[in-house]
Design a protein around this motif. Structure first.
Motif, mmCIF file in Angstrom:
data_model
loop_
_atom_site.group_PDB
_atom_site.id
_atom_site.type_symbol
_atom_site.label_atom_id
_atom_site.label_comp_id
_atom_site.label_asym_id
_atom_site.label_seq_id
_atom_site.Cartn_x
_atom_site.Cartn_y
_atom_site.Cartn_z
ATOM 1 N N SER A 40 0.815 -1.215 0.000
ATOM 2 C CA SER A 40 0.000 0.000 0.000
ATOM 3 C C SER A 40 0.848 1.264 0.000
ATOM 4 O O SER A 40 0.384 2.324 -0.393
ATOM 5 N N PRO A 43 3.452 3.939 -4.846
ATOM 6 C CA PRO A 43 2.633 4.958 -5.525
ATOM 7 C C PRO A 43 1.423 4.353 -6.226
ATOM 8 O O PRO A 43 1.550 3.352 -6.935
ATOM 9 N N LYS A 44 0.271 4.930 -5.999
ATOM 10 C CA LYS A 44 -1.007 4.546 -6.622
ATOM 11 C C LYS A 44 -1.469 3.134 -6.262
ATOM 12 O O LYS A 44 -2.288 2.546 -6.958
ATOM 13 N N ILE A 45 -0.920 2.569 -5.184
ATOM 14 C CA ILE A 45 -1.353 1.253 -4.717
ATOM 15 C C ILE A 45 -1.975 1.459 -3.344
ATOM 16 O O ILE A 45 -1.311 1.829 -2.405
ATOM 17 N N GLY A 46 -3.237 1.233 -3.252
ATOM 18 C CA GLY A 46 -3.933 1.363 -1.973
ATOM 19 C C GLY A 46 -4.327 -0.004 -1.453
ATOM 20 O O GLY A 46 -3.777 -1.026 -1.872
ATOM 21 N N ARG A 49 -5.823 -2.472 -4.314
ATOM 22 C CA ARG A 49 -4.815 -3.024 -5.228
ATOM 23 C C ARG A 49 -3.821 -3.919 -4.496
ATOM 24 O O ARG A 49 -3.372 -4.920 -5.051
ATOM 25 N N ILE A 71 -3.107 -4.755 -12.066
ATOM 26 C CA ILE A 71 -3.043 -3.293 -12.029
ATOM 27 C C ILE A 71 -2.953 -2.762 -13.460
ATOM 28 O O ILE A 71 -2.465 -3.465 -14.349
ATOM 29 N N ASP A 74 -0.427 2.221 -16.408
ATOM 30 C CA ASP A 74 0.133 3.470 -15.876
ATOM 31 C C ASP A 74 0.599 3.300 -14.431
ATOM 32 O O ASP A 74 1.618 3.854 -14.031
ATOM 33 N N VAL A 75 -0.109 2.507 -13.661
ATOM 34 C CA VAL A 75 0.291 2.240 -12.273
ATOM 35 C C VAL A 75 1.550 1.374 -12.270
ATOM 36 O O VAL A 75 2.498 1.641 -11.529
ATOM 37 N N GLY A 78 4.662 3.229 -12.901
ATOM 38 C CA GLY A 78 5.082 4.035 -11.764
ATOM 39 C C GLY A 78 5.781 3.247 -10.668
ATOM 40 O O GLY A 78 6.503 3.819 -9.851
#
Length: 93
Positions: A40, A43-46, A49, A71, A74-75, A78
Motif C-alpha cells: 500500500s 505509488p497509486k497502490i492502496g 490493489r 493493475i 500506468d500504475v 510508476g
C-alpha cells in the motif's frame, strides 16, 4: 581559501549521495512476500490493489501484474522500478 575547500568537498559529498541512492535502489519490494502495508506504500497502490496483488500470488515476474490484469499499465509504470518478484527456492533432501 574557504571556497577551494568547499569545492574539494563537493565531489566527495556527491559520491556519498550517489552511493546512498544506489543502495536504496537495490532494496526492491518483493511482490511475492510483501505485506499489505508495504504494498500500500507504493505509488497509486492502496488497500484494494494491494489485496489484489496478494490474491494473485505467486508471480514468476513483476510483469505478471500486467498480464494477469492486477493493475493498469500506468500504475505498473510508476512502480516497476521499485518492485521485484523473487522466486522461492525448494531444497532437495
Amino acid at each position: 581559501m574557504a571556497s577551494v575547500a568547499q569545492a574539494k568537498d563537493t565531489p566527495k559529498n556527491a559520491a556519498a549521495a550517489s552511493a546512498t541512492a544506489a543502495s536504496a535502489k537495490t532494496e526492491l519490494l518483493d511482490i511475492n512476500s510483501a505485506s499489505k502495508k508495504e504494498l500500500s506504500g507504493l505509488p497509486k497502490i492502496g488497500d484494494v490493489r494491494s489485496d489484489a496483488i496478494i490474491k494473485g500470488r505467486p508471480y514468476r515476474g513483476k510483469d505478471e501484474l500486467l498480464s494477469k490484469k492486477i493493475i493498469p499499465e500506468d500504475v505498473y509504470n510508476g512502480i516497476k522500478d521499485l518492485i521485484i518478484a523473487k522466486q522461492k527456492t525448494t531444497e532437495k533432501k
